[in-house]
Design a protein around this motif. Structure first.
Motif, PDB file in Angstrom:
ATOM      1  N   GLY A  45       1.822   6.035  -7.333  1.00 27.01           N
ATOM      2  CA  GLY A  45       0.856   5.513  -6.378  1.00 27.01           C
ATOM      3  C   GLY A  45       0.830   4.004  -6.307  1.00 27.01           C
ATOM      4  O   GLY A  45      -0.119   3.415  -5.786  1.00 27.01           O
ATOM      5  N   ARG A  46       1.865   3.342  -6.842  1.00 21.97           N
ATOM      6  CA  ARG A  46       1.932   1.881  -6.759  1.00 21.97           C
ATOM      7  C   ARG A  46       2.769   1.451  -5.558  1.00 21.97           C
ATOM      8  O   ARG A  46       3.320   2.279  -4.841  1.00 21.97           O
ATOM      9  CB  ARG A  46       2.486   1.319  -8.086  1.00 21.97           C
ATOM     10  N   ARG A  95       6.463   2.225  -0.925  1.00 16.56           N
ATOM     11  CA  ARG A  95       7.643   1.697  -0.215  1.00 16.56           C
ATOM     12  C   ARG A  95       8.744   2.742  -0.144  1.00 16.56           C
ATOM     13  O   ARG A  95       9.332   2.978   0.931  1.00 16.56           O
ATOM     14  CB  ARG A  95       8.152   0.456  -0.944  1.00 16.56           C
ATOM     15  N   ASP A  96       9.057   3.369  -1.285  1.00 20.11           N
ATOM     16  CA  ASP A  96      10.119   4.378  -1.306  1.00 20.11           C
ATOM     17  C   ASP A  96       9.791   5.545  -0.389  1.00 20.11           C
ATOM     18  O   ASP A  96      10.663   6.046   0.334  1.00 20.11           O
ATOM     19  CB  ASP A  96      10.317   4.895  -2.739  1.00 20.11           C
ATOM     20  N   ALA A  97       8.533   5.984  -0.409  1.00 19.95           N
ATOM     21  CA  ALA A  97       8.130   7.098   0.446  1.00 19.95           C
ATOM     22  C   ALA A  97       8.225   6.715   1.920  1.00 19.95           C
ATOM     23  O   ALA A  97       8.688   7.506   2.754  1.00 19.95           O
ATOM     24  CB  ALA A  97       6.720   7.538   0.097  1.00 19.95           C
ATOM     25  N   SER A 131      -4.792   1.958  -6.455  1.00 22.57           N
ATOM     26  CA  SER A 131      -5.960   1.070  -6.413  1.00 22.57           C
ATOM     27  C   SER A 131      -6.156   0.560  -5.000  1.00 22.57           C
ATOM     28  O   SER A 131      -5.249   0.649  -4.154  1.00 22.57           O
ATOM     29  CB  SER A 131      -5.796  -0.111  -7.377  1.00 22.57           C
ATOM     30  N   VAL A 132      -7.327   0.021  -4.759  1.00 27.25           N
ATOM     31  CA  VAL A 132      -7.609  -0.578  -3.449  1.00 27.25           C
ATOM     32  C   VAL A 132      -6.684  -1.768  -3.212  1.00 27.25           C
ATOM     33  O   VAL A 132      -6.235  -2.000  -2.087  1.00 27.25           O
ATOM     34  CB  VAL A 132      -9.091  -0.992  -3.363  1.00 27.25           C
ATOM     35  N   GLN A 144      -2.084  -4.054  -0.138  1.00 28.13           N
ATOM     36  CA  GLN A 144      -0.711  -4.547  -0.100  1.00 28.13           C
ATOM     37  C   GLN A 144       0.169  -3.636   0.754  1.00 28.13           C
ATOM     38  O   GLN A 144       1.026  -4.119   1.508  1.00 28.13           O
ATOM     39  CB  GLN A 144      -0.157  -4.650  -1.518  1.00 28.13           C
ATOM     40  N   ALA A 145      -0.047  -2.329   0.641  1.00 31.64           N
ATOM     41  CA  ALA A 145       0.727  -1.378   1.436  1.00 31.64           C
ATOM     42  C   ALA A 145       0.394  -1.488   2.920  1.00 31.64           C
ATOM     43  O   ALA A 145       1.271  -1.314   3.784  1.00 31.64           O
ATOM     44  CB  ALA A 145       0.468   0.045   0.935  1.00 31.64           C
ATOM     45  N   LEU A 146      -0.872  -1.763   3.210  1.00 28.47           N
ATOM     46  CA  LEU A 146      -1.260  -2.011   4.603  1.00 28.47           C
ATOM     47  C   LEU A 146      -0.512  -3.207   5.165  1.00 28.47           C
ATOM     48  O   LEU A 146       0.066  -3.152   6.257  1.00 28.47           O
ATOM     49  CB  LEU A 146      -2.771  -2.253   4.690  1.00 28.47           C
ATOM     50  N   ASN A 147      -0.524  -4.295   4.416  1.00 29.32           N
ATOM     51  CA  ASN A 147       0.118  -5.527   4.876  1.00 29.32           C
ATOM     52  C   ASN A 147       1.631  -5.361   5.034  1.00 29.32           C
ATOM     53  O   ASN A 147       2.240  -5.991   5.909  1.00 29.32           O
ATOM     54  CB  ASN A 147      -0.173  -6.672   3.906  1.00 29.32           C
ATOM     55  N   ALA A 148       2.213  -4.504   4.193  1.00 31.74           N
ATOM     56  CA  ALA A 148       3.658  -4.289   4.260  1.00 31.74           C
ATOM     57  C   ALA A 148       4.060  -3.281   5.335  1.00 31.74           C
ATOM     58  O   ALA A 148       5.253  -3.107   5.616  1.00 31.74           O
ATOM     59  CB  ALA A 148       4.167  -3.810   2.893  1.00 31.74           C
ATOM     60  N   GLY A 149       3.080  -2.606   5.936  1.00 32.17           N
ATOM     61  CA  GLY A 149       3.370  -1.629   6.976  1.00 32.17           C
ATOM     62  C   GLY A 149       3.642  -0.226   6.472  1.00 32.17           C
ATOM     63  O   GLY A 149       3.896   0.688   7.275  1.00 32.17           O
ATOM     64  N   TYR A 150       3.560  -0.009   5.169  1.00 31.70           N
ATOM     65  CA  TYR A 150       3.874   1.311   4.614  1.00 31.70           C
ATOM     66  C   TYR A 150       2.839   2.355   5.031  1.00 31.70           C
ATOM     67  O   TYR A 150       3.180   3.521   5.262  1.00 31.70           O
ATOM     68  CB  TYR A 150       3.956   1.264   3.091  1.00 31.70           C
ATOM     69  N   VAL A 151       1.590   1.951   5.115  1.00 28.55           N
ATOM     70  CA  VAL A 151       0.535   2.895   5.487  1.00 28.55           C
ATOM     71  C   VAL A 151       0.757   3.389   6.907  1.00 28.55           C
ATOM     72  O   VAL A 151       0.641   4.587   7.203  1.00 28.55           O
ATOM     73  CB  VAL A 151      -0.851   2.245   5.333  1.00 28.55           C
ATOM     74  N   THR A 152       1.097   2.478   7.799  1.00 30.38           N
ATOM     75  CA  THR A 152       1.369   2.864   9.186  1.00 30.38           C
ATOM     76  C   THR A 152       2.551   3.814   9.261  1.00 30.38           C
ATOM     77  O   THR A 152       2.493   4.851   9.939  1.00 30.38           O
ATOM     78  CB  THR A 152       1.642   1.615  10.034  1.00 30.38           C
ATOM     79  N   THR A 153       3.623   3.483   8.563  1.00 31.97           N
ATOM     80  CA  THR A 153       4.823   4.319   8.599  1.00 31.97           C
ATOM     81  C   THR A 153       4.530   5.730   8.097  1.00 31.97           C
ATOM     82  O   THR A 153       4.915   6.734   8.723  1.00 31.97           O
ATOM     83  CB  THR A 153       5.940   3.686   7.748  1.00 31.97           C
ATOM     84  N   LEU A 154       3.842   5.816   6.981  1.00 34.34           N
ATOM     85  CA  LEU A 154       3.534   7.127   6.402  1.00 34.34           C
ATOM     86  C   LEU A 154       2.559   7.906   7.271  1.00 34.34           C
ATOM     87  O   LEU A 154       2.705   9.121   7.467  1.00 34.34           O
ATOM     88  CB  LEU A 154       2.983   6.952   4.994  1.00 34.34           C
ATOM     89  N   THR A 155       1.570   7.215   7.826  1.00 36.94           N
ATOM     90  CA  THR A 155       0.582   7.881   8.671  1.00 36.94           C
ATOM     91  C   THR A 155       1.224   8.403   9.957  1.00 36.94           C
ATOM     92  O   THR A 155       0.938   9.520  10.409  1.00 36.94           O
ATOM     93  CB  THR A 155      -0.575   6.929   9.004  1.00 36.94           C
ATOM     94  N   GLU A 156       2.083   7.609  10.551  1.00 36.07           N
ATOM     95  CA  GLU A 156       2.764   8.029  11.776  1.00 36.07           C
ATOM     96  C   GLU A 156       3.636   9.255  11.529  1.00 36.07           C
ATOM     97  O   GLU A 156       3.830  10.082  12.427  1.00 36.07           O
ATOM     98  CB  GLU A 156       3.598   6.888  12.334  1.00 36.07           C
ATOM     99  N   ALA A 157       4.148   9.379  10.312  1.00 36.70           N
ATOM    100  CA  ALA A 157       4.970  10.542   9.984  1.00 36.70           C
ATOM    101  C   ALA A 157       4.130  11.786   9.724  1.00 36.70           C
ATOM    102  O   ALA A 157       4.659  12.907   9.721  1.00 36.70           O
ATOM    103  CB  ALA A 157       5.831  10.244   8.761  1.00 36.70           C
ATOM    104  N   GLY A 158       2.819  11.600   9.497  1.00 37.73           N
ATOM    105  CA  GLY A 158       1.937  12.743   9.298  1.00 37.73           C
ATOM    106  C   GLY A 158       1.271  12.820   7.940  1.00 37.73           C
ATOM    107  O   GLY A 158       0.579  13.803   7.641  1.00 37.73           O
TER     108      GLY A 158
END
Length: 420
Positions: free
Chosen positions: A301-302, A307-309, A330-331, A336-350
């Protein structure tokens, strides 16, 4: 006198008794970690005895198991814990900020060479920065909370040397699963595992945390990395100042045994139900549909896991029969994941994002398993009933493997071949 290991040196440096040859040493601690579920167990006894906290600035308390509470009973436990922390004016009360072990290593209290105890077995993760950190039961934590000391038996040490070059397909999760396969679940019982990172290039700090975290699954008292430039860079970025107490083993340190893990030969691994030590190469597991994929817990969860996911699901969709739950450790990791775009990528995938907490790892909330569920998870334990129903099945793997399986809808020997 024989050369000393890291744990030898740290225990000796913290000893406050006069008998260096005693089986047990009384030692001072540098920090204490507690969370809502276990700290609540000691509150009544603490108050009944009229105790005071030895140092409010060296205690970290977090509400990570019931954040936010999913039942009335857990809300009451959480409120009792929070009242205690606020009444005692705990400086480091981290309210709804993430999983306690991640918050520990995000804190400047977790320093190389320090001795830390916590009311949870995965406190051992502090070893990722060269600290001797270990979990204890609530009674022992009660004593340490009031006195700033504890008793500790000096453990024998197993040296683990990590050599070679890690494949891009693998991560720290695969390394610690390889250790479980090599040493066994009880193979390091009440031992210190001293980790020597000789890899080219060196492992990332996130990988080190994953390995130290799951050292306890081998039975270890400590899972401590020899501090080096990776440690210094991490602590300097976190604290704004370089660490000063890098404790390293003597050249002639005495070890119970040495285990070498050749990272160049490592391929993605998976732990089958119902124990973390039931490890095989992914190519050896039978093809099996999954219904749940979980990326989170204190063992993963770091940021690099997210990033890998994200790399694996970018431009793809999660299989329609799979619920992919993602919980950042952690929050701060989430931001950090939000800023890197990982949250968007994962959310868009479902994928489904939940608040930073323990969640389904301990069968608490936010994605517990039903009887028919088959889950692939980055959590640290896959005991029967650990993540939900007694009949559910959990496989442990890296974030990359979990994400691939979530897209495909199954695990199997060709999971990586198919993704080429």
């Amino acid at each position: 006198m024989s050369g000393r290991t890291i744990s030898d040196k740290i225990i000796d440096a913290h000893a406050i008794d006069d008998d260096a040859g005693a089986a047990y040493r009384r030692v001072r601690i540098d920090a204490l970690l507690g969370h809502d579920a276990t700290t609540a167990l000691l509150i009544d006894d603490f108050e009944k005895r009229g105790l005071t906290i030895w140092d409010r600035e060296r205690v970290i308390l977090t509400n990570d198991h019931f954040s936010p509470p999913a039942t009335i009973e857990r809300a009451d436990i959480s409120n009792k814990f929070l009242r205690f922390a606020r009444d005692k004016k705990i400086k480091n009360l981290m309210l709804d900020k993430g999983i306690c072990h991640q918050l520990l290593v995000e804190s400047s209290l977790c320093q190389p060479g320090s001795l830390i105890v916590g009311a949870d077995s995965h406190t051992i993760m502090g070893g990722g920065v060269g600290a001797c950190a270990t979990g204890m039961g609530s009674t022992d934590i009660l004593f340490a909370l009031a006195t700033g000391t504890t008793w500790m038996r000096r453990p024998e040490t197993i040296r683990v040397r990590l050599v070679g070059t890690l494949s891009p397909e693998c991560s720290g999760r695969d390394i610690v699963l390889a250790m479980l396969r090599e040493i066994g679940e009880a193979g390091a019982q009440y031992r210190a595992i001293e980790l020597h990172d000789l890899a080219e290039p060196r492992l990332s700090q996130d990988d080190r945390f994953s390995i130290s975290n799951m050292a306890v699954e081998l039975g270890a008292k400590f899972g401590v990395f020899v501090p080096d430039e990776i440690t210094v860079a991490y602590c300097t970025k976190r604290d704004g100042v370089a660490p000063t107490n890098l404790v390293v083993p003597d050249a002639d340190a005495v070890y119970e045994r040495t285990v070498d893990i050749d990272l160049s030969k490592l391929r993605p691994l998976i732990a089958k139900p119902w124990c973390p030590g039931n490890v095989v190469n992914l190519t050896e597991v039978d093809a099996l549909p999954i219904s749940v994929a979980f990326l989170g817990s204190c063992s993963s969860g770091r940021l690099t896991d997210l990033r890998d996911a994200a790399d694996e699901v970018r431009g793809k969709s999660i299989h329609p029969d799979v619920r992919f739950v993602v919980i950042p450790a952690s929050v701060e990791v989430f931001k950090q994941a939000l800023n890197a775009g990982y949250v968007t990528t994962l959310t868009e995938a479902g994928a489904i994002f939940n608040h930073s907490s323990c969640g389904p790892c301990g069968g608490i909330d936010k994605g517990v398993l039903g009887a028919d569920d088959v889950c692939i998870s980055t959590s640290n334990r896959n005991f029967r009933g650990r993540m939900g129903h007694w009949e559910s099945r959990t496989f442990l793997a890296s974030a990359r493997t979990v994400a691939r399986a979530a897209v495909r809808g199954s695990i199997g020997p060709d999971l990586y071949e198919e993704a080429q």
